[in-house]
Design an enzyme around this catalytic site. Structure first.
Site, PDB file in Angstrom:
ATOM      1  N   ASN A 175       0.862  -1.184   0.000  1.00 47.60           N
ATOM      2  CA  ASN A 175       0.000   0.000   0.000  1.00 47.60           C
ATOM      3  C   ASN A 175       0.899   1.234   0.000  1.00 47.60           C
ATOM      4  OD1 ASN A 175      -1.917   1.961   0.379  1.00 47.60           O
ATOM      5  ND2 ASN A 175      -2.545   1.293   2.441  1.00 47.60           N
ATOM      6  N   TRP A 176       1.065   1.821  -1.182  1.00 47.53           N
ATOM      7  CA  TRP A 176       1.986   2.964  -1.302  1.00 47.53           C
ATOM      8  C   TRP A 176       1.403   4.221  -0.663  1.00 47.53           C
ATOM      9  CZ3 TRP A 176       4.411   2.971  -6.959  1.00 47.53           C
ATOM     10  CH2 TRP A 176       5.091   1.766  -7.159  1.00 47.53           C
ATOM     11  N   LYS A 177       0.104   4.231  -0.412  1.00 48.17           N
ATOM     12  CA  LYS A 177      -0.594   5.420   0.118  1.00 48.17           C
ATOM     13  C   LYS A 177      -0.286   6.617  -0.792  1.00 48.17           C
ATOM     14  CE  LYS A 177      -0.464   3.263   4.600  1.00 48.17           C
ATOM     15  NZ  LYS A 177      -0.431   3.369   6.044  1.00 48.17           N
ATOM     16  N   HIS A 200      -9.923   1.068   4.971  1.00 48.42           N
ATOM     17  CA  HIS A 200      -8.633   1.329   5.634  1.00 48.42           C
ATOM     18  C   HIS A 200      -8.856   2.336   6.760  1.00 48.42           C
ATOM     19  CE1 HIS A 200      -4.537   2.588   6.380  1.00 48.42           C
ATOM     20  NE2 HIS A 200      -4.137   1.493   5.749  1.00 48.42           N
ATOM     21  N   GLU A 234      -7.176   4.737   7.804  1.00 44.65           N
ATOM     22  CA  GLU A 234      -6.921   6.147   7.479  1.00 44.65           C
ATOM     23  C   GLU A 234      -8.139   6.768   6.803  1.00 44.65           C
ATOM     24  OE1 GLU A 234      -3.198   5.541   5.434  1.00 44.65           O
ATOM     25  OE2 GLU A 234      -2.290   4.994   7.360  1.00 44.65           O
ATOM     26  N   GLU A 268      -5.784  -4.910  10.449  1.00 46.91           N
ATOM     27  CA  GLU A 268      -4.738  -3.924  10.670  1.00 46.91           C
ATOM     28  C   GLU A 268      -5.016  -3.172  11.965  1.00 46.91           C
ATOM     29  OE1 GLU A 268      -2.729  -2.716   6.756  1.00 46.91           O
ATOM     30  OE2 GLU A 268      -4.492  -1.472   6.935  1.00 46.91           O
ATOM     31  N   GLY A 289       2.075   2.188  10.714  1.00 43.83           N
ATOM     32  CA  GLY A 289       3.051   3.266  10.576  1.00 43.83           C
ATOM     33  C   GLY A 289       3.743   3.650  11.869  1.00 43.83           C
ATOM     34  N   SER A 337       2.997  -2.199  10.377  1.00 45.20           N
ATOM     35  CA  SER A 337       4.441  -2.295  10.624  1.00 45.20           C
ATOM     36  C   SER A 337       4.998  -3.689  10.350  1.00 45.20           C
ATOM     37  CB  SER A 337       4.778  -1.832  12.052  1.00 45.20           C
ATOM     38  OG  SER A 337       4.432  -0.479  12.216  1.00 45.20           O
ATOM     39  N   GLY A 343       2.556  -1.271   4.295  1.00 41.37           N
ATOM     40  CA  GLY A 343       2.637   0.160   4.000  1.00 41.37           C
ATOM     41  C   GLY A 343       4.081   0.564   3.781  1.00 41.37           C
ATOM     42  N   GLY A 344       4.692   1.133   4.813  1.00 39.52           N
ATOM     43  CA  GLY A 344       6.051   1.693   4.734  1.00 39.52           C
ATOM     44  C   GLY A 344       7.055   0.788   4.045  1.00 39.52           C
TER      45      GLY A 344
HETATM   46  P1  PGA Z   1       2.433   0.161   7.641  1.00 39.66           P
HETATM   47  O1  PGA Z   1       1.017   0.421   6.970  1.00 39.66           O
HETATM   48  O2  PGA Z   1       2.970  -1.126   7.089  1.00 39.66           O
HETATM   49  O3  PGA Z   1       3.278   1.350   7.241  1.00 39.66           O
HETATM   50  O4  PGA Z   1       2.232   0.096   9.119  1.00 39.66           O
HETATM   51  C1  PGA Z   1       0.122  -0.640   6.715  1.00 39.66           C
HETATM   52  C2  PGA Z   1      -1.146  -0.100   6.101  1.00 39.66           C
HETATM   53  O5  PGA Z   1      -1.597   0.993   6.477  1.00 39.66           O
HETATM   54  O6  PGA Z   1      -1.735  -0.754   5.231  1.00 39.66           O
END
Ligand code: PGA
Length: 248
Positions: A9-11, A94, A96, A166, A172, A212, A233-234
């Site tokens: 997930n590049w966001k 998600h 966010e 998640e 993050g 994470s 994500g990251g």
């Molecule tokens: P993260 O994000 O791996 O940076 O914690 C995961 C996500 O939000 O899908």
């Protein structure tokens, strides 16, 4: 056998040039894998990346979609537009988007329906905040998110649903759920699916862990019985890290 999936997930990261470079590095390092590998990239990248990944096993995902197919919705993009660009999946629910865009159960249900109606597969996210975990309501909360977003579907539609657990406190933050915490929640989710759709559907639904997840903990997390891969994500923004998670 359940499908094993790793989705990056590049966001809202990487401009088109950087996105092309990252995608090319992933393609160069990617060996034949028994996992489905998905890139959830910014909307602006689909045309270019769809061309790059042609003939490979990589799939593309949108990070959200609108709940209508067309109309006067300034700034929005519909599920059918994504399908038209060669996108296979959409991430919905998600944390966010639940938080910053106030996406609640009713809206998410509509988005799930419209995505499935266009043959877009859904990666449906759920997960609790740290307060919810501390007060012990995390199992109920995740059950509610699953129930409200997915339990109106029939068993056939569930074939096109992937669930991503998640925990919000792990996204993050560098803090990961332990493999035991992940397994416990994944098993809880699978039981909820058994109750609603039966054992056959539950056994074939992939449940990913996100929050994470990185090369150092992926193997331990993915070795759990009910963890069928990850939403990353990251660590998906670096080709070497992402590849080593896929290999985990
Ligand atoms: P993260 O994000 O791996 O940076 O914690 C995961 C996500 O939000 O899908």
């Amino acid at each position: 056998m359940r499908k094993q999936i790793v989705a990056g997930n590049w966001k809202m990261n990487k401009n088109i040039q950087q996105g092309k470079e990252l995608c090319n590095s992933i393609l160069n390092l990617l060996e034949t894998s028994n996992k489905e590998v998905i890139l959830a990239v910014p909307f602006t990248h689909f045309t270019v990346l769809a061309e790059l990944i042609k003939g490979s096993d990589l799939k593309l995902a949108a990070q959200s979609c609108h709940h209508e197919l067309s109309g006067a919705f300034t700034g929005e993009i519909s599920a059918s537009m994504f399908v038209n660009l060669g996108v296979d999946y959409v991430i919905l629910g998600h944390s966010e988007r639940r938080t910053y865009n106030n996406e609640g159960h009713d809206l998410l249900r509509k988005k799930v329906d419209i995505a499935l109606s266009q043959s877009l597969k859904v990666i449906y996210c759920c997960g609790e905040s740290i307060e919810e975990r501390k007060t012990g309501v995390h199992f109920d909360l995740v059950s509610e998110q699953i129930m409200e977003g997915l339990f109106h579907l029939d068993s056939e539609s569930m074939k096109n649903i992937v669930i991503a657990y998640e925990p919000v406190w792990a996204i993050g933050t560098g803090e990961t759920a332990t493999s035991a915490q992940a397994q416990e929640m994944h098993s809880h989710i699978r039981k909820a699916i058994v109750n609603q759709f039966g054992a056959k559907v539950a056994q074939s639904t992939s449940i990913l862990y996100g929050g994470s997840c990185k090369p150092s903990n992926a193997q331990e997390l993915f070795s759990q019985t009910d963890v069928d891969g990850g939403l990353i994500g990251g660590a998906s923004l670096n080709a070497e890290d992402f590849i080593s998670i896929i290999k985990a």
